[in-house]
Structure formats: structure tokens, C-alpha cells
Write an enzyme that holds these catalytic residues in place. Structure first.
Site, PDB file in Angstrom:
ATOM      1  N   ARG A 194      19.947 -20.253  -0.714  1.00  0.00           N
ATOM      2  CA  ARG A 194      20.268 -19.422   0.455  1.00  0.00           C
ATOM      3  C   ARG A 194      21.081 -20.119   1.545  1.00  0.00           C
ATOM      4  O   ARG A 194      21.271 -19.582   2.631  1.00  0.00           O
ATOM      5  CB  ARG A 194      18.966 -18.879   1.061  1.00  0.00           C
ATOM      6  CG  ARG A 194      18.485 -17.728   0.225  1.00  0.00           C
ATOM      7  CD  ARG A 194      17.300 -17.015   0.748  1.00  0.00           C
ATOM      8  NE  ARG A 194      17.309 -16.625   2.141  1.00  0.00           N
ATOM      9  CZ  ARG A 194      18.102 -15.693   2.662  1.00  0.00           C
ATOM     10  NH1 ARG A 194      18.992 -15.079   1.916  1.00  0.00           N
ATOM     11  NH2 ARG A 194      18.012 -15.393   3.943  1.00  0.00           N
ATOM     12  N   TYR A 251       5.984 -11.672  11.032  1.00  0.00           N
ATOM     13  CA  TYR A 251       7.396 -11.979  10.816  1.00  0.00           C
ATOM     14  C   TYR A 251       8.065 -10.825  10.059  1.00  0.00           C
ATOM     15  O   TYR A 251       7.517 -10.323   9.074  1.00  0.00           O
ATOM     16  CB  TYR A 251       7.602 -13.282  10.013  1.00  0.00           C
ATOM     17  CG  TYR A 251       9.024 -13.333   9.523  1.00  0.00           C
ATOM     18  CD1 TYR A 251      10.053 -13.653  10.403  1.00  0.00           C
ATOM     19  CD2 TYR A 251       9.358 -12.924   8.233  1.00  0.00           C
ATOM     20  CE1 TYR A 251      11.372 -13.588  10.013  1.00  0.00           C
ATOM     21  CE2 TYR A 251      10.673 -12.852   7.825  1.00  0.00           C
ATOM     22  CZ  TYR A 251      11.667 -13.189   8.717  1.00  0.00           C
ATOM     23  OH  TYR A 251      12.972 -13.103   8.332  1.00  0.00           O
ATOM     24  N   ASP A 267      21.623 -13.382  13.610  1.00  0.00           N
ATOM     25  CA  ASP A 267      22.038 -14.555  14.381  1.00  0.00           C
ATOM     26  C   ASP A 267      23.247 -15.253  13.744  1.00  0.00           C
ATOM     27  O   ASP A 267      23.767 -16.215  14.301  1.00  0.00           O
ATOM     28  CB  ASP A 267      20.874 -15.534  14.584  1.00  0.00           C
ATOM     29  CG  ASP A 267      20.099 -15.851  13.318  1.00  0.00           C
ATOM     30  OD1 ASP A 267      19.526 -14.916  12.723  1.00  0.00           O
ATOM     31  OD2 ASP A 267      20.062 -17.029  12.924  1.00  0.00           O
ATOM     32  N   GLU A 273      22.571 -11.404   2.000  1.00  0.00           N
ATOM     33  CA  GLU A 273      21.767 -10.710   3.012  1.00  0.00           C
ATOM     34  C   GLU A 273      22.703 -10.047   4.028  1.00  0.00           C
ATOM     35  O   GLU A 273      23.708 -10.625   4.422  1.00  0.00           O
ATOM     36  CB  GLU A 273      20.865 -11.727   3.724  1.00  0.00           C
ATOM     37  CG  GLU A 273      19.934 -11.125   4.755  1.00  0.00           C
ATOM     38  CD  GLU A 273      19.040 -12.191   5.406  1.00  0.00           C
ATOM     39  OE1 GLU A 273      19.434 -13.369   5.435  1.00  0.00           O
ATOM     40  OE2 GLU A 273      17.947 -11.826   5.873  1.00  0.00           O
ATOM     41  N   GLU A 303      11.165 -15.237  -1.159  1.00  0.00           N
ATOM     42  CA  GLU A 303      11.947 -16.206  -0.385  1.00  0.00           C
ATOM     43  C   GLU A 303      11.087 -17.156   0.425  1.00  0.00           C
ATOM     44  O   GLU A 303      10.056 -16.745   0.974  1.00  0.00           O
ATOM     45  CB  GLU A 303      12.857 -15.395   0.548  1.00  0.00           C
ATOM     46  CG  GLU A 303      13.657 -16.210   1.538  1.00  0.00           C
ATOM     47  CD  GLU A 303      14.482 -15.304   2.452  1.00  0.00           C
ATOM     48  OE1 GLU A 303      14.749 -14.138   2.087  1.00  0.00           O
ATOM     49  OE2 GLU A 303      14.844 -15.763   3.545  1.00  0.00           O
ATOM     50  N   ARG A 363      15.037  -5.688   1.275  1.00  0.00           N
ATOM     51  CA  ARG A 363      13.938  -6.604   1.576  1.00  0.00           C
ATOM     52  C   ARG A 363      12.874  -5.827   2.327  1.00  0.00           C
ATOM     53  O   ARG A 363      13.200  -5.081   3.256  1.00  0.00           O
ATOM     54  CB  ARG A 363      14.458  -7.752   2.447  1.00  0.00           C
ATOM     55  CG  ARG A 363      13.436  -8.821   2.733  1.00  0.00           C
ATOM     56  CD  ARG A 363      13.947  -9.830   3.754  1.00  0.00           C
ATOM     57  NE  ARG A 363      13.454  -9.517   5.076  1.00  0.00           N
ATOM     58  CZ  ARG A 363      13.369 -10.404   6.085  1.00  0.00           C
ATOM     59  NH1 ARG A 363      13.788 -11.642   5.907  1.00  0.00           N
ATOM     60  NH2 ARG A 363      12.902 -10.040   7.260  1.00  0.00           N
ATOM     61  N   HIS A 404      22.138 -16.539   3.427  1.00  0.00           N
ATOM     62  CA  HIS A 404      21.507 -16.027   4.643  1.00  0.00           C
ATOM     63  C   HIS A 404      22.524 -15.161   5.388  1.00  0.00           C
ATOM     64  O   HIS A 404      23.692 -15.510   5.464  1.00  0.00           O
ATOM     65  CB  HIS A 404      21.121 -17.252   5.484  1.00  0.00           C
ATOM     66  CG  HIS A 404      20.244 -16.973   6.649  1.00  0.00           C
ATOM     67  ND1 HIS A 404      20.193 -17.824   7.722  1.00  0.00           N
ATOM     68  CD2 HIS A 404      19.371 -15.974   6.904  1.00  0.00           C
ATOM     69  CE1 HIS A 404      19.316 -17.358   8.609  1.00  0.00           C
ATOM     70  NE2 HIS A 404      18.801 -16.251   8.139  1.00  0.00           N
ATOM     71  N   ASN A 462      20.491 -20.498  16.179  1.00  0.00           N
ATOM     72  CA  ASN A 462      19.566 -19.636  16.926  1.00  0.00           C
ATOM     73  C   ASN A 462      18.527 -20.438  17.712  1.00  0.00           C
ATOM     74  O   ASN A 462      17.762 -21.207  17.136  1.00  0.00           O
ATOM     75  CB  ASN A 462      18.861 -18.692  15.930  1.00  0.00           C
ATOM     76  CG  ASN A 462      18.396 -17.407  16.582  1.00  0.00           C
ATOM     77  OD1 ASN A 462      18.581 -17.194  17.771  1.00  0.00           O
ATOM     78  ND2 ASN A 462      17.780 -16.536  15.781  1.00  0.00           N
ATOM     79  N   HIS A 499       8.727 -16.696   4.626  1.00  0.00           N
ATOM     80  CA  HIS A 499       9.108 -17.428   5.844  1.00  0.00           C
ATOM     81  C   HIS A 499       8.339 -18.734   6.038  1.00  0.00           C
ATOM     82  O   HIS A 499       7.786 -19.001   7.124  1.00  0.00           O
ATOM     83  CB  HIS A 499       8.986 -16.509   7.068  1.00  0.00           C
ATOM     84  CG  HIS A 499      10.134 -16.658   8.020  1.00  0.00           C
ATOM     85  ND1 HIS A 499      10.042 -17.359   9.187  1.00  0.00           N
ATOM     86  CD2 HIS A 499      11.408 -16.222   7.961  1.00  0.00           C
ATOM     87  CE1 HIS A 499      11.203 -17.335   9.827  1.00  0.00           C
ATOM     88  NE2 HIS A 499      12.059 -16.656   9.097  1.00  0.00           N
ATOM     89  N   HIS A 554      17.214  -4.912   5.426  1.00  0.00           N
ATOM     90  CA  HIS A 554      15.862  -5.275   5.840  1.00  0.00           C
ATOM     91  C   HIS A 554      15.059  -4.046   6.202  1.00  0.00           C
ATOM     92  O   HIS A 554      15.254  -3.473   7.273  1.00  0.00           O
ATOM     93  CB  HIS A 554      15.915  -6.098   7.120  1.00  0.00           C
ATOM     94  CG  HIS A 554      16.248  -7.527   6.911  1.00  0.00           C
ATOM     95  ND1 HIS A 554      15.841  -8.491   7.783  1.00  0.00           N
ATOM     96  CD2 HIS A 554      16.953  -8.156   5.954  1.00  0.00           C
ATOM     97  CE1 HIS A 554      16.289  -9.663   7.359  1.00  0.00           C
ATOM     98  NE2 HIS A 554      16.972  -9.489   6.256  1.00  0.00           N
ATOM     99  N   TRP A 561       6.593 -21.048  11.786  1.00  0.00           N
ATOM    100  CA  TRP A 561       6.881 -19.649  12.101  1.00  0.00           C
ATOM    101  C   TRP A 561       7.764 -19.059  11.002  1.00  0.00           C
ATOM    102  O   TRP A 561       8.680 -19.664  10.516  1.00  0.00           O
ATOM    103  CB  TRP A 561       7.606 -19.500  13.449  1.00  0.00           C
ATOM    104  CG  TRP A 561       8.005 -18.058  13.631  1.00  0.00           C
ATOM    105  CD1 TRP A 561       7.182 -17.008  13.933  1.00  0.00           C
ATOM    106  CD2 TRP A 561       9.307 -17.502  13.451  1.00  0.00           C
ATOM    107  NE1 TRP A 561       7.897 -15.848  13.951  1.00  0.00           N
ATOM    108  CE2 TRP A 561       9.209 -16.116  13.662  1.00  0.00           C
ATOM    109  CE3 TRP A 561      10.562 -18.060  13.124  1.00  0.00           C
ATOM    110  CZ2 TRP A 561      10.300 -15.257  13.566  1.00  0.00           C
ATOM    111  CZ3 TRP A 561      11.651 -17.215  13.022  1.00  0.00           C
ATOM    112  CH2 TRP A 561      11.520 -15.821  13.252  1.00  0.00           C
ATOM    113  N   ASP A 589      10.291 -12.008   2.014  1.00  0.00           N
ATOM    114  CA  ASP A 589      10.437 -13.325   2.654  1.00  0.00           C
ATOM    115  C   ASP A 589       9.081 -13.793   3.163  1.00  0.00           C
ATOM    116  O   ASP A 589       8.477 -13.151   4.026  1.00  0.00           O
ATOM    117  CB  ASP A 589      11.428 -13.180   3.826  1.00  0.00           C
ATOM    118  CG  ASP A 589      11.884 -14.508   4.399  1.00  0.00           C
ATOM    119  OD1 ASP A 589      11.268 -15.544   4.070  1.00  0.00           O
ATOM    120  OD2 ASP A 589      12.857 -14.508   5.178  1.00  0.00           O
ATOM    121  N   GLU A 614      17.652 -21.108   3.665  1.00  0.00           N
ATOM    122  CA  GLU A 614      18.422 -20.653   4.834  1.00  0.00           C
ATOM    123  C   GLU A 614      18.457 -21.702   5.934  1.00  0.00           C
ATOM    124  O   GLU A 614      19.352 -21.681   6.770  1.00  0.00           O
ATOM    125  CB  GLU A 614      17.896 -19.314   5.361  1.00  0.00           C
ATOM    126  CG  GLU A 614      16.521 -19.381   5.962  1.00  0.00           C
ATOM    127  CD  GLU A 614      15.990 -18.002   6.365  1.00  0.00           C
ATOM    128  OE1 GLU A 614      16.246 -17.038   5.641  1.00  0.00           O
ATOM    129  OE2 GLU A 614      15.325 -17.928   7.396  1.00  0.00           O
TER     130      GLU A 614
END
Ligand code: EZ4
Ligand code: CO
Length: 402
Positions: A283, A159, A316, A339, A236, A147, A312, A37, A212, A122, A402, A210, A262
Site C-alpha cells: 500500500r 476508526y 489527506d 483507494e 489491511e 471498504r 493509499h 497528515n 488499522h 469507503h 490508533w 482495514d 500506507e
């Protein structure tokens, strides 16, 4: 069974995907996902310019040998571009082997260890009320695990909070978006969300979250502690995981189960995490961790240390990767959860597939190989469009993960 052709197909049915198609002398072909991605074209070049010339004329059945040849033969090791490219070749070869043997890939991997693959969806919303409604929508669809990500008061974007409740797509066309971040606001906002979700949905629903990669180890420890009463299935990516040792500190402070990996590309990114039982779920996934051949080695190491898999499976990761992941999940003994972010109808039409969702579980189907195809004529109607993942800065302007 000599490889006679290998081609890289780039398309953008709603978002960018890179697909490797390997064809053998008897006309059997296999597909591998090579999507990274926001850095898609780097993998395209790695494959087209450097890997494809090495494949022509080789025996497609020597999967392990070709993996080692591409990994060790490059001299330069690991890294997301390399591992994604090797993963695409590996998955395409498993697809070919399955078609040649007239068996679904999961049978080649040892057969089904379970009846179906538990997946999580999600749910997201800008407020706790909205997120609670979104979780209820997933339950109505049959999901047993969800999630939940919610907007953080005071921050304009967060996020995991997307455009539309059934899809979450962080990459955006054009130049990268800049998000704003505040750990303080986030740590205040998350525990009440899960208090509400537990209270509303009772003890049986599996709830996941998550972080992130945004916290420090001690902040992560605190979040894990604060969430303990709400019994998460997992928390996560609490910290950026380059420093594997940092999980020792988090682990000493909380019994909230931890998932990570991930962005991992190889067993070396998680070897200490697994060996010291510092995480509960790994993951790493088929496309970014060197394909089925390498992911199985990670899972086998994890098995002896009581760590389960939780691949994961965001949008994407193309339907080719999703199919490969489901064959892996069905067969590997220490599977935990998968996921599953639904792809758009446009994407599903370009990649017709046999995998299916029913009653919270998924199954890869019984078609020979992976059971997924690419409609190249349709794919050609969706050319590549530059897109990036967002970037992130703290409220004072400092760049943040991010
Ligand atoms: O941000 O796949 O758990 N899922 C995730 C995803 C990732 C994207 C990055 O490409 O963290 O939403
Ligand atoms: Co994640």
C-alpha cells in the site's frame, strides 16, 4: 531546463494540504504533493529551509539523479518527513517532464497496461444495518469494490466510522481526540458485519477491511481465519508493521489476502514482506514513499514476488498525489487496486484536475504531465489550521496504536 523557482504552498480547503511548485527557466511548472497528515509544517520547513536552495539552477530533467542527490546527500536517511519532501520534488519533476514532452505522465512510465484503474470507496456506519446501506450507496454510484468499517458495540468511536457516509476524515482541528479501544469487542464485531455484507450483495462485490494497525500477530491470524468464509479482497494493516517478521506467523494461519504499507516510506520497510511473499498487496504511495521514482522500484520488486499494488488514497493525499497515483496505477504491470476517498468540493475547486471516475474505474486523463493544477488565489483564502489525527487508549487507559 534549469529550475529557477520552487515554492511551498500551504492551504486548508476543508483540510490541510502542502504543495510544492517547481518552475523552470522556460516557464513550465510542475506540482508535487507534500502533505503529511498532522505533521504538515515539518515537511514545509524541510522543503523551504533545506531542499529548495539545493534545487535552484539544477536541470529539472535529471529526475533519478536529483532523487539520489536528495536521498544520499542528506546523510540522514528515510523517515516520513524526508521521504515526503523527496516525493514532492520527484512528482513535480515528472509533471514538468510530461508537460515538456506534451505527454501524460503514464506514457512516460511505459504507457497504459489497462483500460482503467479499479478503485474502492469507503462505506461506514455505526451499526451493521447502516454500513450495509452505505455499501449499497457505493454500488449505486458504480463502485465494484468497497471498504466497510462499522461501529463496535461498547466503543463510542471507531476508526473508519466518520461524520457523513460519503467522506471519512479522521484528522480534526484543534488538539487530538482520544479514542477508546478494545480488541476483544472489535474481534467479536467484525465477522458478523462481513457475513451480512456477503449475504446481501452476493459473491462478486469486492469487500475490503482495514484493521488499522491494532492487533497482535495471533489476534490478526484469528481475524483472518474468521473472515475466510466471506472472501475479502483484502484485510489491511492487521498489525503495526515495523516488525516485518511478524507476518510469517499471520501468513501461516490464514488465506485471507493481506495488504499493508500506507505508512511505509521506502523499499526497506517492505523488502522482507515482499521477498518472502508474506503479503498480497503493498500500500505504499507516491507522496509518502519518495515519489514515482521510488514507488516504481517497490512495485518492480513486488512484481517478481506476486505482490500487487494497492496505493493509499485517503483524503489527506491531495488531488496532486491522486493524479500521480492514477498515472502509476494505469502503467505499472502488477497493479491491484487504488483507494479512492472523494475529496470535498472545496478541495476539488482549489486543485482542478483531469482525472475522472466512471463505472467503478478511474482514469488520469490525457492532459500533458499529471493533469492537475492549483488555483493559488483560491488556495490563499484557506490558510493552514492546526489539526491532528486521533490518539487511542485501551479501556484501562493504556496508550494503543490508533
Ligand atoms: O488513517 O490516511 O486506509 N486508509 C487509512 C486512512 C488513514 C489516514 C491517515 O492520515 O487508513 O484513513
Ligand atoms: Co488504511
Amino acid at each position: 531546463m534549469k529550475i529557477t523557482d520552487a515554492r511551498v504552498i500551504v492551504c486548508s480547503p476543508g483540510r490541510n494540504f502542502v504543495t510544492l511548485k517547481i518552475t523552470t527557466e522556460d516557464g513550465i511548472y510542475g506540482l508535487g504533493d507534500a502533505t503529511l497528515n498532522g505533521r504538515e509544517l515539518a515537511v514545509v520547513s524541510y522543503l523551504r529551509d533545506h531542499v529548495v536552495p539545493l534545487l535552484i539552477g539544477r536541470d529539472a530533467r535529471r529526475i533519478e539523479d536529483l532523487w539520489q542527490y536528495l536521498y544520499k546527500g542528506a546523510y540522514w536517511r528515510r523517515g516520513p518527513v524526508t521521504m515526503t519532501a523527496i516525493g514532492a520534488v520527484d512528482v513535480a519533476l515528472w509533471d514538468i517532464l510530461g508537460k515538456a514532452a506534451n505527454m501524460p505522465v503514464y506514457r512516460l512510465l511505459g504507457g497504459a497496461s489497462r483500460e482503467g484503474v479499479l478503485v474502492y470507496g469507503h462505506a461506514n456506519g455505526t451499526t451493521i444495518d447502516e454500513t450495509t446501506d452505505a455499501v449499497a450507496d457505493y454500488i449505486r454510484l458504480g463502485y465494484r469494490a468497497v471498504r466497510a468499517q462499522s461501529g463496535v458495540p461498547g466503543l463510542t468511536t471507531t476508526y473508519g466510522v466518520g461524520r457523513g457516509t460519503m467522506y471519512y476524515e479522521p484528522a480534526q482541528k484543534g488538539m487530538p481526540e482520544e479514542a477508546t479501544w478494545s480488541t476483544e469487542r472489535y474481534l467479536t464485531a467484525v465477522p458478523p458485519l462481513f457475513a451480512r455484507l456477503r449475504e446481501t450483495f452476493g459473491p462478486d462485490l469486492h469487500l475490503l477491511h482495514d484493521a488499522h494497525h491494532r492487533l497482535t500477530p495471533i489476534e490478526a491470524a484469528r481475524l483472518g481465519k474468521d473472515l475466510e468464509p466471506h472472501r475479502l479482497f483484502w484485510l489491511e494493516d492487521v498489525v503495526p508493521a515495523e516488525l516485518q517478521e511478524s507476518f510469517r506467523l499471520i501468513r501461516q494461519h490464514t488465506t485471507t489476502p493481506l495488504a499493508v504499507g500506507e505508512v511505509f516510506g521506502s523499499i526497506h520497510d517492505c523488502e522482507l514482506l515482499i521477498r518472502e511473499h508474506l503479503i498480497d498487496y503493498i500500500r505504499a504511495t507516491v507522496v509518502h514513499a519518495g515519489g514515482l521514482t521510488h514507488l516504481r522500484k517497490i512495485a518492480n520488486l513486488a512484481e517478481i514476488h506476486h505482490v500487487r499494488t494497492g496505493c493509499h488514497g485517503a483524503t489527506d493525499l491531495s488531488p496532486v498525489c491522486m493524479a500521480a497515483a492514477l498515472h502509476f496505477d494505469l502503467s505499472v504491470h502488477n497493479f491491484g487496486i487504488q483507494e479512492y476517498m472523494r475529496h470535498t468540493d472545496e478541495t476539488d475547486r482549489v486543485f482542478p484536475h483531469h482525472y475522472r471516475f466512471e463505472d467503478g474505474l478511474m482514469h488520469p486523463g490525457e492532459a500533458p504531465g499529471l493533469g492537475v493544477d492549483i488555483d493559488e488565489i483560491l488556495a490563499a483564502k484557506y490558510p493552514y489550521e492546526r489539526a491532528y489525527l486521533p490518539t487511542n487508549r485501551k479501556e484501562d487507559g493504556t496508550v494503543h496504536s490508533w
